[in-house]
Scaffold this motif. Structure first.
Motif, PDB file in Angstrom:
ATOM      1  N   PHE A   1       0.834  -1.208   0.000  1.00  0.00           N
ATOM      2  CA  PHE A   1       0.000   0.000   0.000  1.00  0.00           C
ATOM      3  C   PHE A   1       0.867   1.255   0.000  1.00  0.00           C
ATOM      4  N   THR A   2       0.609   2.159  -0.947  1.00  0.00           N
ATOM      5  CA  THR A   2       1.373   3.403  -1.058  1.00  0.00           C
ATOM      6  C   THR A   2       0.579   4.619  -0.609  1.00  0.00           C
ATOM      7  N   GLY A   3      -0.743   4.493  -0.517  1.00  0.00           N
ATOM      8  CA  GLY A   3      -1.579   5.632  -0.158  1.00  0.00           C
ATOM      9  C   GLY A   3      -1.841   6.579  -1.307  1.00  0.00           C
ATOM     10  N   ALA A   4      -1.489   6.174  -2.527  1.00  0.00           N
ATOM     11  CA  ALA A   4      -1.714   7.050  -3.680  1.00  0.00           C
ATOM     12  C   ALA A   4      -3.208   7.261  -3.900  1.00  0.00           C
ATOM     13  N   ILE A   5      -3.602   8.513  -4.135  1.00  0.00           N
ATOM     14  CA  ILE A   5      -5.009   8.877  -4.297  1.00  0.00           C
ATOM     15  C   ILE A   5      -5.262   9.284  -5.747  1.00  0.00           C
ATOM     16  N   GLU A   6      -6.283   8.700  -6.335  1.00  0.00           N
ATOM     17  CA  GLU A   6      -6.631   8.999  -7.725  1.00  0.00           C
ATOM     18  C   GLU A   6      -7.546  10.210  -7.829  1.00  0.00           C
ATOM     19  N   THR A   7      -8.550  10.296  -6.933  1.00  0.00           N
ATOM     20  CA  THR A   7      -9.520  11.389  -6.953  1.00  0.00           C
ATOM     21  C   THR A   7      -9.704  11.909  -5.536  1.00  0.00           C
ATOM     22  N   GLU A   8      -9.636  13.239  -5.361  1.00  0.00           N
ATOM     23  CA  GLU A   8      -9.777  13.815  -4.018  1.00  0.00           C
ATOM     24  C   GLU A   8     -10.992  14.730  -3.952  1.00  0.00           C
TER      25      GLU A   8
ATOM     26  N   PRO B   1     -14.152  -0.287  -4.307  1.00  0.00           N
ATOM     27  CA  PRO B   1     -12.773  -0.440  -3.852  1.00  0.00           C
ATOM     28  C   PRO B   1     -12.162   0.906  -3.464  1.00  0.00           C
ATOM     29  N   GLY B   2     -11.944   1.136  -2.183  1.00  0.00           N
ATOM     30  CA  GLY B   2     -11.278   2.333  -1.680  1.00  0.00           C
ATOM     31  C   GLY B   2     -11.930   3.622  -2.095  1.00  0.00           C
ATOM     32  N   THR B   3     -13.265   3.725  -1.890  1.00  0.00           N
ATOM     33  CA  THR B   3     -14.039   4.849  -2.422  1.00  0.00           C
ATOM     34  C   THR B   3     -14.923   5.475  -1.347  1.00  0.00           C
ATOM     35  N   VAL B   4     -15.009   6.800  -1.354  1.00  0.00           N
ATOM     36  CA  VAL B   4     -16.024   7.531  -0.599  1.00  0.00           C
ATOM     37  C   VAL B   4     -16.803   8.375  -1.600  1.00  0.00           C
ATOM     38  N   ALA B   5     -18.114   8.228  -1.612  1.00  0.00           N
ATOM     39  CA  ALA B   5     -18.947   8.976  -2.560  1.00  0.00           C
ATOM     40  C   ALA B   5     -19.946   9.842  -1.798  1.00  0.00           C
ATOM     41  N   VAL B   6     -20.251  10.997  -2.355  1.00  0.00           N
ATOM     42  CA  VAL B   6     -21.225  11.935  -1.789  1.00  0.00           C
ATOM     43  C   VAL B   6     -22.227  12.274  -2.885  1.00  0.00           C
ATOM     44  N   TRP B   7     -23.519  12.229  -2.567  1.00  0.00           N
ATOM     45  CA  TRP B   7     -24.515  12.475  -3.600  1.00  0.00           C
ATOM     46  C   TRP B   7     -25.783  13.108  -3.029  1.00  0.00           C
ATOM     47  N   ASP B   8     -26.628  13.576  -3.928  1.00  0.00           N
ATOM     48  CA  ASP B   8     -27.923  14.145  -3.582  1.00  0.00           C
ATOM     49  C   ASP B   8     -28.884  12.992  -3.282  1.00  0.00           C
ATOM     50  N   PRO B   9     -29.456  12.919  -2.077  1.00  0.00           N
ATOM     51  CA  PRO B   9     -30.298  11.771  -1.728  1.00  0.00           C
ATOM     52  C   PRO B   9     -31.593  11.695  -2.529  1.00  0.00           C
ATOM     53  N   LEU B  10     -32.083  12.815  -3.020  1.00  0.00           N
ATOM     54  CA  LEU B  10     -33.360  12.819  -3.731  1.00  0.00           C
ATOM     55  C   LEU B  10     -33.215  12.382  -5.184  1.00  0.00           C
ATOM     56  N   THR B  11     -32.068  12.705  -5.785  1.00  0.00           N
ATOM     57  CA  THR B  11     -31.881  12.401  -7.207  1.00  0.00           C
ATOM     58  C   THR B  11     -30.870  11.292  -7.461  1.00  0.00           C
ATOM     59  N   GLY B  12     -29.996  11.016  -6.491  1.00  0.00           N
ATOM     60  CA  GLY B  12     -28.926  10.050  -6.692  1.00  0.00           C
ATOM     61  C   GLY B  12     -27.750  10.611  -7.477  1.00  0.00           C
ATOM     62  N   GLU B  13     -27.771  11.902  -7.777  1.00  0.00           N
ATOM     63  CA  GLU B  13     -26.693  12.513  -8.553  1.00  0.00           C
ATOM     64  C   GLU B  13     -25.464  12.728  -7.674  1.00  0.00           C
ATOM     65  N   GLU B  14     -24.337  12.179  -8.097  1.00  0.00           N
ATOM     66  CA  GLU B  14     -23.093  12.267  -7.318  1.00  0.00           C
ATOM     67  C   GLU B  14     -22.491  13.661  -7.439  1.00  0.00           C
ATOM     68  N   SER B  15     -22.069  14.203  -6.309  1.00  0.00           N
ATOM     69  CA  SER B  15     -21.451  15.528  -6.309  1.00  0.00           C
ATOM     70  C   SER B  15     -19.953  15.472  -6.056  1.00  0.00           C
ATOM     71  N   MET B  16     -19.482  14.462  -5.337  1.00  0.00           N
ATOM     72  CA  MET B  16     -18.052  14.355  -5.025  1.00  0.00           C
ATOM     73  C   MET B  16     -17.678  12.887  -4.890  1.00  0.00           C
ATOM     74  N   ARG B  17     -16.421  12.601  -5.192  1.00  0.00           N
ATOM     75  CA  ARG B  17     -15.904  11.243  -4.990  1.00  0.00           C
ATOM     76  C   ARG B  17     -14.431  11.319  -4.596  1.00  0.00           C
TER      77      ARG B  17
ATOM     78  N   ALA C   1     -11.184   8.578  -4.144  1.00  0.00           N
ATOM     79  CA  ALA C   1     -10.836   7.206  -4.510  1.00  0.00           C
ATOM     80  C   ALA C   1      -9.333   7.008  -4.483  1.00  0.00           C
ATOM     81  N   LEU C   2      -8.913   5.866  -3.947  1.00  0.00           N
ATOM     82  CA  LEU C   2      -7.510   5.490  -3.978  1.00  0.00           C
ATOM     83  C   LEU C   2      -7.112   5.082  -5.387  1.00  0.00           C
ATOM     84  N   LYS C   3      -5.825   5.243  -5.675  1.00  0.00           N
ATOM     85  CA  LYS C   3      -5.277   4.764  -6.943  1.00  0.00           C
ATOM     86  C   LYS C   3      -4.769   3.352  -6.711  1.00  0.00           C
ATOM     87  N   LEU C   4      -5.508   2.361  -7.176  1.00  0.00           N
ATOM     88  CA  LEU C   4      -5.171   0.962  -6.944  1.00  0.00           C
ATOM     89  C   LEU C   4      -5.262   0.209  -8.269  1.00  0.00           C
TER      90      LEU C   4
END
Length: 415
Positions: A11-18, A313-329, A331-334
């Motif tokens: 594990f290197t801790g490399a992050i793909e998306t912040e 895999p190694g993901t945190v997602a944030v979205w609008d609960p009413l529409t399901g539209e993702e606003s932020m993600r 993710a680790l680089k794996l």
């Protein structure tokens, strides 16, 4: 398949998306970050690895943690051990403070030991009295039951009721080849602390109950179980108001009320990891977000406008609960999917409207302050390498993070 030892070696801790406060602009590090274990403000030496996530009292003066078969209570400011609570007959797996004090100013703490879903599970309720110098723990009650998992509520917001579950049995008795009667199925018990009696038994689930949570006003309960259903209960009468699911026949693992109590988010596993957002009154599903496999860590933003979850895999997602539209993600680089399945984010929560904190299975804690435009990281240094993941998760408040590791040390960092 990658094991824990191999993961920690590679594990290197490399992050793909912040997470970022503006598109394409990574947040800068907060002063002094990233921090390693050696930078901790203070440390508590337990002498052995804890199996339980530490718990902080509401005023952040006390910290409770399981150490073997005992519960230790420490003063946060000085790291002094104030009490050792004895009464469990197996390793302590969970500890929780009530946010409320009793009429005489005492604090309540509940602890769980024994194998989850096993017949030997034990819950102990403690009353902690302090003279400002020492703490004396009184064993109030012991139950042959368990506490909920995956973000479960343990006490009602007013501190008057305790939630415990009887999960030792499931729908079908394989030895006898028959269905069990209702009394032996998994049940939620609402225990009145002052009256020392069970007020309600909530029956209806036919397989293990994984999560029980209460609405912010204390009027409703929600439960999620392996039978593929989530249930909404009246916390006063015990009536089942709604049965949600089944969702494609998969097991349910966690459930979380929105701050208003009008919606619930429910996590499902198999055939895919999914999070469903449902309307409490109608039972209608408003949105469904799909992930790869595991989705057990759920949280709402304080204003209810966002839902976030930790997923493989190694993901945190944030979205609008009413529409399901993702606003932020995030993710680790794996490069290896097997590595990703070992890197599940857990302990996810919002600290205020615009600050998100979570921890990976291997121990590293990440904080993103979107309003303050900075990020934090707390993790092992090169000299702190371990060969397995810590069993316990971090504990945190708006000002403090307590991080357990496999070396038997709790490390305290300021936020």
């Amino acid at each position: 398949m990658v094991n824990q030892k191999e993961f920690l070696e590679w594990f290197t801790g490399a992050i793909e998306t912040e997470f970022s406060s503006s598109p394409g602009e990574p947040l800068p590090w907060a002063p002094g970050h990233p921090k390693q274990w050696s930078s901790a403000r203070a440390a508590i030496q337990l002498g052995q690895e804890t199996q339980s996530t530490p718990t902080l009292s509401a005023n952040e003066e006390l910290l409770g943690v399981g150490v073997g078969q005992d519960v230790h209570v420490y003063r946060v400011a000085t790291q002094e051990r104030l009490a050792v609570l004895k009464g469990h007959t197996d390793v302590v797996e969970a500890v929780h403070f009530s946010n409320q004090t009793t009429a005489d100013g005492a604090r309540l703490l509940v602890s769980h030991s024994g194998v989850i879903l096993g017949d030997a599970s034990q819950v102990v309720l403690w009353k902690l009295c302090s003279d400002g110098v020492s703490v004396v723990g009184e064993q109030v009650e012991t139950f042959g039951a368990q506490l909920g998992l995956y973000g479960s509520s343990v006490f009602t917001p007013d501190g008057k009721l305790l939630f415990i579950s009887n999960n030792a049995s499931t729908q079908f008795d394989e030895e006898d080849g028959i269905s069990r009667d209702a009394e032996s199925l998994p049940t939620i018990h609402l225990w009145d602390i002052a009256g020392k009696t069970t007020l309600l038994q909530l029956c209806g689930h036919t397989d293990a109950i994984q999560c029980v949570t209460v609405s912010s006003d204390g009027s409703l309960l929600a439960s999620a179980a392996w039978d593929g259903t989530a249930r909404i209960w009246d916390a006063v009468t015990g009536a089942c108001l709604k049965v949600l699911g089944q969702f494609d026949g998969g097991q349910l693992w966690s459930v979380a009320f929105s701050p208003s109590g009008k919606h619930v988010a429910i996590s499902q596993e198999s055939p895919w990891g999914r999070v469903h957002v449902c309307e409490v009154n109608s039972g209608r599903t408003l949105s469904t977000v799909k992930f790869h496999i595991w989705t057990r860590s759920l949280t709402w933003s304080p204003d209810g406008s966002k839902v976030a979850c930790g997923a493989d895999p190694g993901t945190v997602a944030v979205w609008d609960p009413l529409t399901g539209e993702e606003s932020m993600r995030w993710a680790l680089k794996l490069d290896d999917f097997g590595m990703g399945t070992m890197a599940m984010p857990r302990g996810l929560r919002f600290l205020g409207q615009d600050k998100i904190i979570f921890q990976l299975n291997e121990g590293t804690v990440y904080v993103y302050d979107l309003a303050g435009h900075q990020k934090y990281q707390f993790g092992r240094g090169p000299e702190d390498r371990q060969s397995k993941f810590p069993r316990a998760e971090m504990a945190c408040s708006a000002r403090l993070v307590v991080i357990p590791d496999t070396d038997g040390v709790l490390r305290l960092f300021d936020l």
